[in-house]
Scaffold this motif. Sequence first.
Motif, PDB file in Angstrom:
ATOM      1  N   SER A  64     -24.516 -52.707  11.285  1.00 53.15           N
ATOM      2  CA  SER A  64     -25.174 -51.136  10.215  1.00 53.15           C
ATOM      3  C   SER A  64     -24.662 -52.268   8.920  1.00 53.15           C
ATOM      4  N   VAL A  65     -25.238 -51.717   7.821  1.00 50.06           N
ATOM      5  CA  VAL A  65     -25.379 -52.649   6.599  1.00 50.06           C
ATOM      6  C   VAL A  65     -25.365 -51.380   5.501  1.00 50.06           C
ATOM      7  N   ALA A  66     -24.796 -51.585   4.560  1.00 43.55           N
ATOM      8  CA  ALA A  66     -25.230 -51.025   2.984  1.00 43.55           C
ATOM      9  C   ALA A  66     -25.006 -51.109   1.943  1.00 43.55           C
ATOM     10  N   ASN A  67     -26.515 -50.811   1.514  1.00 43.75           N
ATOM     11  CA  ASN A  67     -27.444 -51.910   0.184  1.00 43.75           C
ATOM     12  C   ASN A  67     -27.765 -50.858  -0.961  1.00 43.75           C
ATOM     13  N   MET A 121     -17.982 -58.696   1.862  1.00 40.99           N
ATOM     14  CA  MET A 121     -19.140 -58.235   2.122  1.00 40.99           C
ATOM     15  C   MET A 121     -18.622 -57.674   3.715  1.00 40.99           C
ATOM     16  N   PHE A 122     -18.338 -59.061   4.382  1.00 41.74           N
ATOM     17  CA  PHE A 122     -18.845 -59.376   5.732  1.00 41.74           C
ATOM     18  C   PHE A 122     -17.878 -58.370   6.663  1.00 41.74           C
ATOM     19  N   PHE A 178     -24.552 -54.416  -0.016  1.00 41.52           N
ATOM     20  CA  PHE A 178     -22.677 -54.395  -0.667  1.00 41.52           C
ATOM     21  C   PHE A 178     -22.354 -54.401   0.836  1.00 41.52           C
ATOM     22  N   CYS A 179     -22.565 -54.763   1.888  1.00 42.30           N
ATOM     23  CA  CYS A 179     -21.773 -54.635   3.378  1.00 42.30           C
ATOM     24  C   CYS A 179     -22.438 -54.967   5.074  1.00 42.30           C
ATOM     25  N   PHE A 180     -22.031 -56.989   5.120  1.00 37.62           N
ATOM     26  CA  PHE A 180     -22.606 -56.409   7.316  1.00 37.62           C
ATOM     27  C   PHE A 180     -21.854 -56.519   7.940  1.00 37.62           C
TER      28      PHE A 180
END
Length: 169
Positions: free
Chosen positions: A56-59, A167-168, A48-50
């Motif tokens: 940090s990342v969201a997944n 996402m970035f 979802f997010c980088f």
Amino acid sequence: MTKLITKLPEEPYEETIRKFARDGAHIPGDDAANPWVPFGDAAAIKHFCFDVRTNSVANILWVKGGGRIGTHKHRGVVSAVTLEGSWAYYEYDWVARPGDFVYELPGAAHTLYSDDPNGMKALFWINGPIEFYDDDANYDFTADVFWFIDHYTKYCEEKGLPVNQDMFI
């Protein structure tokens, strides 16, 4: 009745905000726009997010029933909310179920598994790198924000899918 705010008072640096701030983003969760990317034999990740600024990342991690991911050590804080099924770590005596919140601190090492026949899905917000180890406790690889970006973009390229630039951050 809720009154909508149509205009906030202007701030002294409003022009700077308009010039340099970024809006947030909407990242679709549907499988067509945001695919499940295989992660080993028993799992998949929906990215979802980088955030390269904070590593940090969201997944969402999906571990299929009877599956596990390797032993790993966190070098930053991780938060998770269980969405479906149940999961646990072999090293602890609790089981996470839908709605449960889990946080992990730097230095924590554990092995995630799900023996739920339907598997599990949990939303993770990962800060910092994660070091993975094989079954003999030998270092295998490090998953940081760049590993997750590579995981997502290579899969999209292989499948001819567009990379979602939102996402970035």
